[in-house]
Design a protein around this motif. Structure first.
Motif, PDB file in Angstrom:
ATOM      1  N   SER A  14     -26.225 -19.882  29.573  1.00 47.09           N
ATOM      2  CA  SER A  14     -25.326 -18.852  30.097  1.00 47.09           C
ATOM      3  C   SER A  14     -25.511 -17.568  29.303  1.00 47.09           C
ATOM      4  N   GLU A  15     -25.427 -16.445  29.984  1.00 46.67           N
ATOM      5  CA  GLU A  15     -25.495 -15.154  29.311  1.00 46.67           C
ATOM      6  C   GLU A  15     -24.141 -14.769  28.711  1.00 46.67           C
ATOM      7  N   ARG A  16     -23.107 -15.492  29.104  1.00 51.84           N
ATOM      8  CA  ARG A  16     -21.765 -15.236  28.575  1.00 51.84           C
ATOM      9  C   ARG A  16     -21.440 -16.228  27.461  1.00 51.84           C
ATOM     10  N   ASN A  17     -20.562 -15.811  26.537  1.00 51.54           N
ATOM     11  CA  ASN A  17     -20.149 -16.698  25.445  1.00 51.54           C
ATOM     12  C   ASN A  17     -19.415 -17.929  25.960  1.00 51.54           C
ATOM     13  N   LYS A  18     -18.682 -17.737  27.060  1.00 54.58           N
ATOM     14  CA  LYS A  18     -17.997 -18.858  27.705  1.00 54.58           C
ATOM     15  C   LYS A  18     -18.397 -18.891  29.171  1.00 54.58           C
ATOM     16  N   CYS A  19     -18.894 -20.051  29.620  1.00 50.69           N
ATOM     17  CA  CYS A  19     -19.282 -20.178  31.021  1.00 50.69           C
ATOM     18  C   CYS A  19     -18.040 -20.365  31.891  1.00 50.69           C
ATOM     19  N   LYS A  20     -18.234 -20.328  33.188  1.00 53.77           N
ATOM     20  CA  LYS A  20     -17.099 -20.438  34.107  1.00 53.77           C
ATOM     21  C   LYS A  20     -16.392 -21.784  33.995  1.00 53.77           C
ATOM     22  N   SER A  72     -29.804 -18.078  25.426  1.00 59.12           N
ATOM     23  CA  SER A  72     -28.350 -17.925  25.452  1.00 59.12           C
ATOM     24  C   SER A  72     -27.694 -19.150  26.068  1.00 59.12           C
ATOM     25  N   CYS A 119     -23.555 -21.166  26.509  1.00 53.17           N
ATOM     26  CA  CYS A 119     -22.109 -21.139  26.309  1.00 53.17           C
ATOM     27  C   CYS A 119     -21.831 -21.761  24.945  1.00 53.17           C
TER      28      CYS A 119
END
Length: 225
Positions: free
Chosen positions: A50-56, A41, A43
């Protein structure tokens, strides 16, 4: 055949395939295994694992004026200590041949995203300043761009010779846009560079391209720092 990095002799496995089509490997197995390709995974904007589609970081960029100047960046490798040493020799110690280490993998990763890009896309390498170009003798981003299966156009120019590598994160983000478009382009562009750190360089380049009529800008980088 010798490893481009450590000069160790590379002994290939003898098969009917290698007899008919001899394989050319740029690295020995030890060096090859020390370069880590980004998997799993990431971004979808900057390629940070990142496990999220958009990182911080990319969520933070959304609040800045240059948030939309590139659609996304796709990076190939992690930046580990071994990669750091290769980049140091390649860029700063004049060992230009080391760039061929990445030829096949860089082209293959471009192939992974090629179907999602506009058909008439062109590769535009991030330029060096004139003093830096003379000092090194070559532009590593231009070398990477020529590995791709699309036309490469060097249409950007730097108006300053400041080194981004010497700046802090905040100094990079707040820096003045150093790029000028030498020739306007109305085709979609994939920017090519060796390393994505904060994304400021690519966003600055994307901004001036969009201002000159470029309809679409994304990026392909060798390393995600």
């Amino acid at each position: 055949m010798k490893c481009l990095y450590c000069q160790q002799l590379i002994v290939l496995e003898l098969t009917w395939k290698t007899l008919i089509l001899p394989e050319r490997k740029p690295l020995c197995s030890t060096c090859e295994e020390s370069l880590i390709i980004i998997k799993g995974s990431r971004c979808f904007i900057c390629s940070r694992p990142s496990e999220r589609n958009k990182c911080k970081d990319c969520l933070w960029w959304e609040h800045l004026p240059e948030r939309d100047t590139i659609q996304f960046n796709y990076s190939v490798y992690h930046y580990n200590n071994f990669m750091k040493e290769i980049i140091s020799r390649w860029k700063y110690r004049g060992d230009g041949a080391l760039g061929y280490i990445f030829q096949h993998v860089f082209a293959a990763n471009f192939g992974k995203i090629r179907s999602s890009l506009p058909k008439n896309i062109v590769a535009v390498p991030i330029p060096l300043s004139e003093p830096r170009q003379l000092e090194r003798g070559f532009n590593q981003a231009a070398m990477l761009a020529k590995f791709l299966s699309v036309r490469s156009m060097e249409i950007l120019e730097r108006s300053t010779s400041e080194k981004q590598s010497k700046k802090t994160r905040n100094e990079r983000i707040q820096s003045v846009n150093p790029f000028i478009v030498e020739k306007a382009i109305n085709k979609p562009v994939i920017l090519v560079d060796d390393i994505y750190t904060t994304g400021t360089t690519l966003r600055h380049a994307g901004k001036v391209l969009l201002e000159q009529g470029c309809p679409f800008v994304c990026a392909l980088t060798l390393i995600r720092g």
